[in-house]
Each structure stands twice: as structure tokens, then as C-alpha cells.
Design an enzyme around this catalytic site. Structure first.
Site, PDB file in Angstrom:
ATOM      1  CD  GLU A   1      -3.134   1.864  -0.317  1.00  0.00           C
ATOM      2  OE1 GLU A   1      -2.675   2.317  -0.726  1.00  0.00           O
ATOM      3  OE2 GLU A   1      -3.699   0.485  -0.118  1.00  0.00           O
ATOM      4  N   GLY A   2       0.664   2.545  -1.190  1.00  0.00           N
ATOM      5  CA  GLY A   2       1.473   2.797  -1.185  1.00  0.00           C
ATOM      6  C   GLY A   2       0.507   5.082  -0.315  1.00  0.00           C
TER       7      GLY A   2
ATOM      8  CD  GLU B   1       2.842   8.996   4.382  1.00  0.00           C
ATOM      9  OE1 GLU B   1       3.017   8.706   5.566  1.00  0.00           O
ATOM     10  OE2 GLU B   1       3.631   8.416   3.160  1.00  0.00           O
TER      11      GLU B   1
ATOM     12  N   GLY C   1      -6.764   1.133   3.904  1.00  0.00           N
ATOM     13  CA  GLY C   1      -8.114   0.867   3.422  1.00  0.00           C
ATOM     14  C   GLY C   1      -8.455   1.439   2.255  1.00  0.00           C
TER      15      GLY C   1
ATOM     16  N   GLY D   1     -24.731  10.486 -11.559  1.00  0.00           N
ATOM     17  CA  GLY D   1     -24.564   9.204 -10.691  1.00  0.00           C
ATOM     18  C   GLY D   1     -24.454   9.152  -9.199  1.00  0.00           C
TER      19      GLY D   1
ATOM     20  CB  ILE E   1     -18.345  11.536 -15.966  1.00  0.00           C
ATOM     21  CG1 ILE E   1     -16.520  12.193 -15.958  1.00  0.00           C
ATOM     22  CG2 ILE E   1     -18.812  12.834 -15.653  1.00  0.00           C
ATOM     23  CD1 ILE E   1     -15.519  11.695 -17.388  1.00  0.00           C
TER      24      ILE E   1
ATOM     25  NE  ARG F   1     -13.807   5.446  -7.822  1.00  0.00           N
ATOM     26  CZ  ARG F   1     -13.306   5.771  -7.397  1.00  0.00           C
ATOM     27  NH1 ARG F   1     -13.329   7.439  -6.888  1.00  0.00           N
ATOM     28  NH2 ARG F   1     -11.783   5.859  -7.152  1.00  0.00           N
TER      29      ARG F   1
ATOM     30  CG  ASP G   1     -13.809  -0.237  -7.533  1.00  0.00           C
ATOM     31  OD1 ASP G   1     -14.831  -1.343  -6.852  1.00  0.00           O
ATOM     32  OD2 ASP G   1     -14.069   0.710  -6.733  1.00  0.00           O
TER      33      ASP G   1
ATOM     34  CG  HIS H   1     -46.758  -2.053  13.735  1.00  0.00           C
ATOM     35  ND1 HIS H   1     -46.877  -1.690  12.293  1.00  0.00           N
ATOM     36  CD2 HIS H   1     -47.451  -2.046  14.631  1.00  0.00           C
ATOM     37  CE1 HIS H   1     -47.769  -0.689  12.613  1.00  0.00           C
ATOM     38  NE2 HIS H   1     -47.921  -0.780  13.850  1.00  0.00           N
TER      39      HIS H   1
END
Length: 463
Positions: A35-36, A38, A41, A180, A269, A271, A311, A442
Site C-alpha cells: 500500500e502506497g 500513508e 483502507g 450518478g 462522471i 471511475r 474495482d 411493527h
């Protein structure tokens, strides 16, 4: 095994990557995570889902106090916006959650390799000055903001989703390019805090990919809240002069050009997958036309020992989809059976009210065969009524022959929480009757799901 530094090396520590790393370590595999940033997550925790929810929640409370909703309940207030404190609580939420992942890495003995990774071979990755060898490598590098050609994001006047979280003052006029999820969420934050908001969308309706009826109803609700929509409209240029911007827009089908003045423009617009800088070619990998890494059902790429999730692979760009894939890929590497049912992945828009859906839209379901649809308005739900939350509805789409639930869509103040029930029902192959005959507490908002399910066979009670 002595030849390898790691059994599993994960590139990226977003919701997919960090979950994959923790699960792999739990399964007894020596695991590292590259992970680059700091902090751990990824986009979600640092500049995406988490900080945006902190701002959405705070702005909703401000709006309720400043614009009369609390007064209707007999609570009189004098309200002052302290934007610095609002930003501080957002940053604190991020700090706590990213620190929580660092703690989980230590607890599960996951090594954090600080820096950005690039392949040097099919089983080797260089991170800074260090080259490591891994038996299995998981690409979980996520996505980044899609740029708008010809428009420069300066994070002052023209911002992306990251910059829109950091505005030092409430803009007088915010123009959101793109109707979006992200544009509507961040646009609604600043609208509630006092900005005039205009949303420019190239398509003829907001929220692409959502159920048609939901898209139309959402548009109506947001208009009522004061957001101005310019649909079927193309942005052809953004010129910045000092601390102002002038947008040139024209109808998507062609026509007269007009200009819009703004003091902040949010480019939202979409990713794109993060594959630049990975040197995929050195591992023998290529990307498809959309820049994604293709995988099989088990998340294997075309190169043995290299896997990909989240992603960066085809499918919806959602944190919870990446998390499920992270668990599945780790289990597959360990010799277990890791499966993700991509037909049952809920989507949520965290506006007010929330908008959520899972499964097929009515349009998509109709293309596949005969369906039955049940609807129930939130205005007829007793909890929504007592909370003064009349906007929205629940819609259940079922197969006409088998009654199996194909999709559920809802607009309600807590739609994001309600949709979990629908996803669980669909995962178990439920019929609309199964939901209709399940006792719901309910008064709760979730009774609207039961009533919509009853409406599939014409049995709704409260309409």
C-alpha cells in the site's frame, strides 16, 4: 517454500485488498499487503464511502435543525454552521477506521509493505527498493476518478470527489457534472449546507443502472429539495477565471450552446480501474477494452498464481462486492471454495431519502420473461408517517410462474439497511410469498418490504 517471501501478496489495501489479506492470514498463509498511501483502507475509507457518509449525516442533522424539520416536532433551535468542526469529525472517523485496519494487520500478522508495487515477473513485485517473491499475488488496486477530457481538476474551483469533501467554505453555486451516485451524494451535502446545486447529466435520467421507476421518482424528490437538473445535456468546456468557472453546455442531441456560471464544479462522471504503474506486461497480463483485468469464476487471471478482485475486475465498483471477493479469493488460494453470487449485490445511494436496489430492474426482468410486480408507498408505512418521512416506495419484482424474487428496489430514509433483507431473501431463493408471510416487527420501515411482497399477489393491506 523457502524460495518465496510470501504465500500471498496483495497489491492494494482497499476493502477488497485488506479483507483478502486478513482472510489469507487467518487461513495460515504468510501474507503481505502492498500500500502506497500513508494509511490503509484505500479510496473507500480515506476519501470515499466513509468520509462522504460522515458529511452526509452531519449535513442531514444541520438541514433538519436549520430548515424547519425539527421545529415541526416541537424542537426550536437557533443554528450556526461550523464547517471546520464538521470536517474535523469526518477526519476523525477516517483516522479511527484506517487505524483499525492497521491494528487488524498486526493482530493477524499481515506485513504492510509501504510503497507502490509493480510486477517484475510472474511471481515477483518491486515495492520501492525491495523486490519480493510470492507464490500467489492478488491485484486489488481499485479505481480512481475518470477525468473529463479537456477539463483540469485543480481541487480548488474544479474538484473531483476527493476535493468535494474538503471544500473550505460552502459554495454559492455548485455544478455537478454527472447524475450518478457520487455526484448526487456530494451535491446533496452542499445543497443542505446552503449551496445552490445544478446537476448536468448526459443521459435523459439520473442514476444509470437503477430501476426506471426509481430513477424518475428520485429525480422528483431531489428537485423538490432544490437541486436543478439539466438532463440530456453535454458539458463541452469548463473555463476557470480566478475563483469562478464558466461551463459551456449543449443538448446531448445537438442544439443551442448555453453557459453556466459556478464557483465550484464537481466532475463526477465515473471511475476507472487502477492498472497504470503495475507493469502488468512484465507478468504477462493484459487489460480488456475497459482497462480491467479479466478473471475466471474463482478470480484467477490468465497467469497462474496471479488473481484479481474488486474495482479492477469487471462488475459493479462497490466496496462490499470487493470485500466478498477478497474473502472468496483467499479461500480459493487456501484450497477452500470461495464463491460470490454476483446476481445478488445490493447498491445504495446515501442521499435523503436513501435509494437502494438488489437484483434485476423491472426493465431487465421483463426482457427475461413474464413478471409480477408489487409496490407499496412509504407514505402508507406507519413508522415513516410518524417520522415525517413520506417520500418513496418499495417495489418487489417476482417471476410470474415461480414467484421467485428477481429484484427489490426501494426509496426510503433507511433503504440501505432495508435492502439487506431483500438480498438475504434472494440469496436463499425466496418467493414473494416467503417474504409476505414472514412476520415483520411493527412499526418499522421494513414492513413496507412485507407489504410490497404481499402486493405482488394483490394482498397488500394498508393501501
Amino acid at each position: 517454500m523457502a524460495d518465496y517471501d510470501f504465500d500471498v501478496l496483495v497489491i492494494g489495501s482497499g476493502p477488497g485488498g485488506y479483507v483478502a489479506a486478513i482472510r489469507a492470514a487467518q487461513l495460515g498463509l504468510k501474507t503481505g499487503c502492498v500500500e502506497g498511501r500513508e494509511t490503509l483502507g484505500g479510496t473507500c475509507l480515506n476519501v470515499g464511502c466513509i468520509p462522504s457518509k460522515a458529511m452526509l449525516h452531519a449535513s442531514e442533522l444541520y438541514d433538519a435543525a436549520a430548515n424547519g424539520a425539527l421545529a415541526k416536532l416541537g424542537i426550536k433551535t437557533t443554528v450556526e454552521l461550523d464547517l471546520d468542526t464538521m470536517h474535523a469529525q469526518r477526519k476523525d472517523a477516517v483516522k479511527q477506521l484506517t487505524g483499525g485496519i492497521e491494528f487488524l494487520f498486526k493482530k493477524n500478522k499481515v506485513e504492510w509493505l509501504k510503497g507502490y508495487g509493480a510486477f517484475t515477473g510472474t511471481d515477483t513485485v518491486k515495492v520501492g527498493d525491495r523486490e519480493v517473491r510470492a507464490k500467489n499475488i492478488i491485484i486489488a488496486t481499485g479505481s480512481s476518478v475518470t477525468p473529463l477530457p479537456g477539463v483540469t481538476v485543480d481541487q480548488k474551483v474544479v474538484v473531483d470527489s476527493t476535493g468535494a469533501l474538503e471544500l473550505a467554505k460552502v459554495p454559492e453555486h455548485l455544478v455537478v457534472i454527472g447524475g450518478g451516485v457520487i455526484g448526487l451524494e456530494l451535491g446533496s451535502v452542499w445543497r443542505r449546507l446552503g449551496a445552490q446545486v445544478t446537476c448536468v447529466e448526459f443521459l435523459d435520467q439520473i442514476l444509470p443502472g437503477f430501476d426506471g421507476e426509481v430513477r424518475k421518482e428520485a429525480n422528483k424528490i431531489f428537485k423538490k429539495q432544490g437541486i436543478v437538473f439539466k438532463l440530456s445535456t453535454k458539458v463541452t468546456g469548463v473555463a476557470v477565471n480566478g475563483d469562478k468557472a464558466t461551463l459551456t453546455v449543449e443538448p446531448a442531441a445537438g442544439g443551442a450552446v448555453e453557459t453556466i456560471e459556478a464557483d465550484c464544479v464537481l466532475v463526477s462522471i465515473g471511475r476507472k480501474p487502477n492498472t497504470d504503474g503495475l507493469a502488468l506486461d512484465k507478468a504477462g497480463l493484459t487489460v480488456n477494452a475497459r482497462g480491467q483485468v479479466e478473471t475466471d469464476h474463482d478470480f484467477r487471471t490468465s497467469v497462474a498464481g496471479i488473481w484479481a478482485i474488486g474495482d479492477v475486475v469487471p462488475g459493479p465498483m462497490l466496496a462490499h462486492k470487493a470485500e466478498d471477493e477478497g474473502i472468496a479469493v483467499a479461500e480459493n488460494i487456501a484450497g477452500h471454495t470461495g464463491i460470490v453470487n454476483h446476481d445478488v449485490i445490493p447498491s445504495v445511494v446515501y442521499t435523503w431519502p436513501e435509494i437502494a436496489g438488489v437484483g434485476l430492474t423491472e426493465e431487465a426482468a421483463k426482457e427475461r420473461g413474464e413478471i409480477k410486480v408489487g409496490k407499496f408507498p412509504m407514505a402508507a408505512n406507519s413508522r415513516a408517517k410518524t417520522n415525517h418521512e413520506p417520500d418513496g416506495f418499495v417495489k418487489v419484482i417476482a417471476d410470474a410462474k415461480t414467484d421467485r424474487v428477481l429484484g427489490v428496489w426501494c426509496i426510503a430514509s433507511v433503504a440501505g439497511t432495508m435492502i439487506a433483507e431483500a438480498a438475504l431473501a434472494m440469496e436463499f431463493g425466496a418467493t414473494s410469498e416467503d417474504i409476505a408471510y414472514t412476520c415483520h416487527a411493527h412499526p418499522t420501515h421494513s414492513e413496507a418490504i412485507k407489504e410490497a411482497a404481499m402486493a405482488v399477489t394483490g394482498k397488500a393491506i394498508h393501501v
